[in-house]
Write an enzyme that holds these catalytic residues in place. Structure first.
Site, PDB file in Angstrom:
ATOM      1  N   GLU A  99       0.410   2.030 -15.029  1.00 25.94           N
ATOM      2  CA  GLU A  99       0.689   2.656 -14.878  1.00 25.94           C
ATOM      3  C   GLU A  99       2.423   1.535 -15.908  1.00 25.94           C
ATOM      4  OE1 GLU A  99       2.941   5.820 -11.980  1.00 25.94           O
ATOM      5  OE2 GLU A  99       5.050   4.720 -12.588  1.00 25.94           O
ATOM      6  N   SER A 128       3.890   1.674  -8.080  1.00 24.42           N
ATOM      7  CA  SER A 128       2.365   2.283  -8.706  1.00 24.42           C
ATOM      8  C   SER A 128       2.534   1.673  -9.658  1.00 24.42           C
ATOM      9  CB  SER A 128       2.717   3.680  -9.020  1.00 24.42           C
ATOM     10  OG  SER A 128       2.862   4.078  -7.570  1.00 24.42           O
ATOM     11  N   ARG A 156       5.220  10.617 -16.384  1.00 24.78           N
ATOM     12  CA  ARG A 156       5.327   9.296 -16.299  1.00 24.78           C
ATOM     13  C   ARG A 156       5.013   9.094 -18.203  1.00 24.78           C
ATOM     14  NH1 ARG A 156       5.471  11.135 -12.187  1.00 24.78           N
ATOM     15  NH2 ARG A 156       5.335   9.744 -10.474  1.00 24.78           N
TER      16      ARG A 156
HETATM   17  C1  LIG Z   1       9.191  -0.926  -5.233  1.00 29.63           C
HETATM   18  C2  LIG Z   1       9.466   0.043  -6.761  1.00 29.63           C
HETATM   19  C3  LIG Z   1       8.990   1.556  -6.649  1.00 29.63           C
HETATM   20  C4  LIG Z   1       9.498   2.440  -7.752  1.00 29.63           C
HETATM   21  N1  LIG Z   1       9.053   3.318  -7.570  1.00 29.63           N
HETATM   22  C5  LIG Z   1       9.039   4.248  -8.063  1.00 29.63           C
HETATM   23  C6  LIG Z   1       9.197   6.285  -8.334  1.00 29.63           C
HETATM   24  O1  LIG Z   1       9.030   6.245  -7.167  1.00 29.63           O
HETATM   25  N2  LIG Z   1       8.258   6.686  -8.903  1.00 29.63           N
HETATM   26  C7  LIG Z   1       8.418   6.138 -10.922  1.00 29.63           C
HETATM   27  O2  LIG Z   1       8.424   7.041 -11.265  1.00 29.63           O
HETATM   28  N3  LIG Z   1       7.907   5.314 -11.257  1.00 29.63           N
HETATM   29  C8  LIG Z   1       8.176   4.112  -9.739  1.00 29.63           C
HETATM   30  N4  LIG Z   1       8.832   2.719  -9.871  1.00 29.63           N
HETATM   31  C9  LIG Z   1       9.081   2.391 -11.520  1.00 29.63           C
HETATM   32  C10 LIG Z   1      10.020   1.927 -11.853  1.00 29.63           C
HETATM   33  O3  LIG Z   1      11.343   1.796 -11.186  1.00 29.63           O
HETATM   34  C11 LIG Z   1      10.310   2.945 -13.037  1.00 29.63           C
HETATM   35  O4  LIG Z   1       9.494   3.603 -14.160  1.00 29.63           O
HETATM   36  C12 LIG Z   1      12.073   3.116 -13.742  1.00 29.63           C
HETATM   37  O5  LIG Z   1      12.275   4.005 -14.863  1.00 29.63           O
HETATM   38  C13 LIG Z   1      12.166   2.099 -14.626  1.00 29.63           C
HETATM   39  O6  LIG Z   1      13.305   1.479 -15.046  1.00 29.63           O
HETATM   40  P1  LIG Z   1      14.106   0.163 -15.386  1.00 29.63           P
HETATM   41  O7  LIG Z   1      15.398   0.394 -15.927  1.00 29.63           O
HETATM   42  O8  LIG Z   1      13.324  -0.883 -14.804  1.00 29.63           O
HETATM   43  O9  LIG Z   1      13.048  -0.044 -17.312  1.00 29.63           O
HETATM   44  P2  LIG Z   1      11.916  -0.817 -17.697  1.00 29.63           P
HETATM   45  O10 LIG Z   1      10.904  -0.988 -16.612  1.00 29.63           O
HETATM   46  O11 LIG Z   1      13.454  -2.448 -17.831  1.00 29.63           O
HETATM   47  O12 LIG Z   1      11.860  -0.075 -18.168  1.00 29.63           O
HETATM   48  C14 LIG Z   1      10.302   0.919 -18.921  1.00 29.63           C
HETATM   49  C15 LIG Z   1      10.124   1.131 -20.348  1.00 29.63           C
HETATM   50  O13 LIG Z   1      11.444   1.651 -20.679  1.00 29.63           O
HETATM   51  C16 LIG Z   1      11.992   1.674 -21.773  1.00 29.63           C
HETATM   52  N5  LIG Z   1      13.352   1.008 -21.521  1.00 29.63           N
HETATM   53  C17 LIG Z   1      14.403   1.002 -20.904  1.00 29.63           C
HETATM   54  N6  LIG Z   1      15.170   1.023 -21.071  1.00 29.63           N
HETATM   55  C18 LIG Z   1      15.344   1.210 -22.294  1.00 29.63           C
HETATM   56  C19 LIG Z   1      16.435   2.270 -23.021  1.00 29.63           C
HETATM   57  N7  LIG Z   1      17.823   2.370 -22.810  1.00 29.63           N
HETATM   58  N8  LIG Z   1      16.373   2.440 -24.420  1.00 29.63           N
HETATM   59  C20 LIG Z   1      14.963   2.860 -24.655  1.00 29.63           C
HETATM   60  N9  LIG Z   1      14.362   2.074 -23.532  1.00 29.63           N
HETATM   61  C21 LIG Z   1      14.084   1.848 -22.958  1.00 29.63           C
HETATM   62  C22 LIG Z   1      11.065   0.052 -21.498  1.00 29.63           C
HETATM   63  O14 LIG Z   1      11.052  -0.297 -22.881  1.00 29.63           O
HETATM   64  C23 LIG Z   1      10.114  -0.048 -21.172  1.00 29.63           C
HETATM   65  O15 LIG Z   1       8.778   0.819 -22.278  1.00 29.63           O
HETATM   66  C24 LIG Z   1       8.861   2.113  -9.308  1.00 29.63           C
HETATM   67  C25 LIG Z   1       9.271   0.108  -9.047  1.00 29.63           C
HETATM   68  C26 LIG Z   1       9.556  -0.386  -7.857  1.00 29.63           C
HETATM   69  C27 LIG Z   1       9.389  -2.203  -7.878  1.00 29.63           C
END
Ligand SMILES: Cc1cc2nc3c(=O)[nH]c(=O)nc-3n(C[C@H](O)[C@H](O)[C@H](O)COP(=O)(O)OP(=O)(O)OC[C@H]3O[C@@H](n4cnc5c(N)ncnc54)[C@H](O)[C@@H]3O)c2cc1C
Length: 328
Positions: free
Chosen positions: A324, A223, A153
């Protein structure tokens, strides 16, 4: 208002979406003195206050095949594309690599930042390059796989103070080869190495459905804590603590002299499953997830509950849980 999967109301001083790299550079120039927060679906962020700066979101959502050889296809996807939509498309095409990551909320850009992982696969396994705009120089740059420093991660992008706004990610996907069934639940589901990418995707979605809250219905960030990774000495201490407590050790993932423990197991054994503070609760079906159980939880409720989990697990097992989820 910044939409986020915790469903906590929060806003930013400035909010912009960009539909091209040129537009992104223009926006960055205009707000050069502001703190910047790039987001995707905000599915891994707990906002504890309004963001006093510029929140940026990519509105670029296309994917294209760049090249192929006998064994693989290179697919470039825009940062704003929903990761699961990309996975559905490529699994339909019979391409392997990302199908075990089905159902993870969020966008392509964040998949590289987070090195998202599930069911024995991490996004970084398939990422060959990440394209970004450097906020310091306002120029485009490309990071090859080895420069991304992918870890559990973790990636290079998490440690450079939001310097790079990711605009697209290039993945290498396989045309053949066996399904990755390293995670026991997938074998138990009846999959075989010959199962198609689409069959694996459907199994993963079905398994996730039984364990994880649907973000449209129950607020969470998935998580909340990382699984602790112990060195040899810390692991021995942990085993002796378990012996004192009369507990049988949980399943451990051992790699290169380190031991990854299930944080969910620790939280459950600490008696915290279902524990509620204000509107926040430890999710009954998967204690690694902290949820906005009432729909009205505040960030303070989630943080107080997270601290209770950290303190209780430390007291019982001598292990320090680390979030995380990014706390802003
Ligand atoms: C129900 C649920 C289940 C999940 N299951 C998992 C799982 O199984 N495995 C897992 O690894 N994660 C899981 N996650 C966590 C999450 O979905 C992941 O971390 C996902 O990658 C976040 O994507 P996001 O677009 O929402 O990013 P955000 O939450 O919006 O951002 C996450 C990080 O990335 C940065 N970021 C986002 N976009 C950019 C960009 N274009 N350029 C530079 N930086 C950027 C942000 O600044 C931040 O630091 C889960 C979340 C939920 C709600």
């Amino acid at each position: 208002m910044i939409t986020n999967t915790f469903h906590i109301p929060v806003s930013a001083r400035y909010y912009h979406e960009f539909a091209s790299v040129e537009e992104l550079i223009t926006i960055l120039k205009r707000y050069s003195s502001e703190p910047v927060l790039p987001i995707g679906a905000a599915s891994n962020i707990l906002f504890t206050r309004d963001f006093e700066g510029l929140v940026l979101r990519s509105a670029m959502c296309r994917a294209r095949a760049l090249d192929e050889d006998n064994d693989s296809v290179l697919v470039n996807a825009d940062a704003g594309l929903v990761m699961d939509d990309l996975i559905a498309q490529i699994a339909d095409m019979g391409l392997r690599g990302l199908e075990n990551l089905s159902g993870i909320p969020g966008t392509v850009g964040a998949s590289a930042v987070q090195n998202v992982g599930a069911y024995g696969v991490e996004a970084g396994d398939c990422i060959v390059a990440v394209e970004a705009v450097d906020r310091n120089t306002l120029t485009c740059c490309t990071f090859e796989h080895d420069q991304c420093a992918f870890g559990y991660r973790d990636s290079f992008f998490k440690h450079v103070n939001k310097r790079y706004i990711i605009t697209s990610v290039t993945y290498r996907l396989s045309k053949g080869g066996p399904a990755n069934l390293s995670y026991a639940a997938l074998k138990d589901y009846g999959l075989t190495p010959q199962s198609s990418a689409k069959a694996v995707r459907e199994a993963v979605l079905a398994i996730r459905d039984t364990k994880l809250p649907n973000p449209a219905e129950i607020g969470s960030a998935g998580s909340f804590f990382r699984n602790p990774v112990l060195n040899d000495e810390a692991y021995k201490r942990f085993l002796s603590r378990l012996a004192d407590l009369g507990l049988t050790p949980p399943r451990i993932f051992e790699t290169q002299g380190t031991y990854k423990l299930s944080a969910a197991w620790l939280i459950e054994q600490a008696g915290l499953k279902g524990r509620q503070i204000g509107g926040a609760a430890v999710y009954e079906r998967q204690p690694l997830v902290l949820v906005n159980a009432t729909g009205t939880a505040t960030a303070g409720d989630i943080q107080t509950l997270a601290q209770l989990v950290i303190d209780t697990v430390r007291e019982r097992f001598g292990i320090e849980l680390v979030p995380e989820c990014e706390i802003i």
